[in-house]
Design a protein around this motif. Structure first.
Motif, PDB file in Angstrom:
ATOM      1  N   ASN A 119      45.328  74.468  86.262  1.00 32.81           N
ATOM      2  CA  ASN A 119      45.534  75.185  87.519  1.00 32.81           C
ATOM      3  C   ASN A 119      46.922  75.823  87.569  1.00 32.81           C
ATOM      4  O   ASN A 119      47.079  76.957  88.058  1.00 32.81           O
ATOM      5  CB  ASN A 119      45.357  74.225  88.705  1.00 32.81           C
TER       6      ASN A 119
ATOM      7  N   ILE B  85      46.904  78.981  85.348  1.00 25.83           N
ATOM      8  CA  ILE B  85      46.269  80.137  85.980  1.00 25.83           C
ATOM      9  C   ILE B  85      47.203  80.768  87.002  1.00 25.83           C
ATOM     10  O   ILE B  85      47.322  82.006  87.094  1.00 25.83           O
ATOM     11  CB  ILE B  85      44.943  79.713  86.641  1.00 25.83           C
TER      12      ILE B  85
ATOM     13  N   THR C  79      37.507  79.402  82.622  1.00 22.66           N
ATOM     14  CA  THR C  79      38.610  79.836  83.484  1.00 22.66           C
ATOM     15  C   THR C  79      39.448  80.915  82.816  1.00 22.66           C
ATOM     16  O   THR C  79      39.800  81.924  83.442  1.00 22.66           O
ATOM     17  CB  THR C  79      39.499  78.631  83.846  1.00 22.66           C
TER      18      THR C  79
ATOM     19  N   GLN D  55      40.085  84.858  83.796  1.00 26.80           N
ATOM     20  CA  GLN D  55      41.436  85.385  83.971  1.00 26.80           C
ATOM     21  C   GLN D  55      41.671  86.611  83.095  1.00 26.80           C
ATOM     22  O   GLN D  55      42.282  87.601  83.528  1.00 26.80           O
ATOM     23  CB  GLN D  55      42.459  84.291  83.643  1.00 26.80           C
TER      24      GLN D  55
END
Length: 208
Positions: free
Chosen positions: A85, A88, A170, A174
């Motif tokens: 997290n 990101i 993820t 991105q």
């Protein structure tokens, strides 16, 4: 008959404990420690390479600890999700162009490699905060490995496989976001220009 000296001592001790006069001493000590800690952080800010090498050492110590005890896989999984997290947020712009596009119909101008004007990439999570949060997370996870209550029995390959799938999905999202809005999440610094080269005809004229 009451001894005045004992009464004064009792009043002094009572006022120190009842009114909280002893707490300012602790608060001052904590404030001094906090200022010292912040000073060390400020001194470490420009040393980017050393900070990340130190983080690598902390991460290696944690991995060695988990490998030796062969446990605390749930703690490691939670650590991996938290670091993902943070990553990101580190790769994302401060203002999401997708949200800005919905608000006013046009996304903000983000820096690209083909842009002539220098506009530094403003991250949602700055580099120093990213490093500090990851380092603190590894330290906390390392401390948790000394408490058996956090050693939950689990089949660790499943957690590892799920984390890899989550990481892949993820990062793919991105990267597609970067391609769609044409921005690069890294700034190499403002381009510097040297002296303007002298044209060949001028050089010949000067030589003559």
């Amino acid at each position: 008959m009451v001894d005045p000296s004992s009464s004064a001592a009792a009043d002094t001790f009572g006022s120190g404990s009842g009114d909280g006069d002893g707490i300012p001493f602790v608060s001052a000590w904590a404030a001094a420690g906090s200022r010292r800690y912040q000073h060390l952080l400020d001194k470490a800010t420009p040393h980017v390479l050393r900070r990340w090498l130190g983080l690598g050492l902390v991460a290696a110590i944690y991995i060695l600890r988990v490998a030796l005890v062969q446990g605390f896989y749930v703690v490691s999984y939670a650590l991996g999700i938290y670091v993902l997290n943070l990553l990101i947020a580190f790769l994302s712009p401060q203002v999401d162009p997708e949200i800005q596009e919905l608000v006013d119909g046009s996304g903000p101008s983000l820096p690209t490699r083909s842009s002539d004007e220098f506009r530094p990439f403003v991250r949602r999570l700055p580099e120093f905060k990213f490093w500090y949060s990851v380092t603190k997370a590894f330290c906390i996870a390392f401390v948790l490995t000394f408490f058996d209550a956090f050693d939950v029995p689990v089949f660790w390959p499943i957690l590892l496989f799920y984390w890899l799938v989550l990481f892949t999905a993820t990062m793919k999202r991105q990267i597609l976001h970067m391609i769609k809005y044409k921005y690069v999440p890294f700034t190499t610094g403002k381009q510097r220009y040297g002296k303007k080269p002298i044209p060949p005809e001028d050089a010949t004229h000067l030589g003559a």
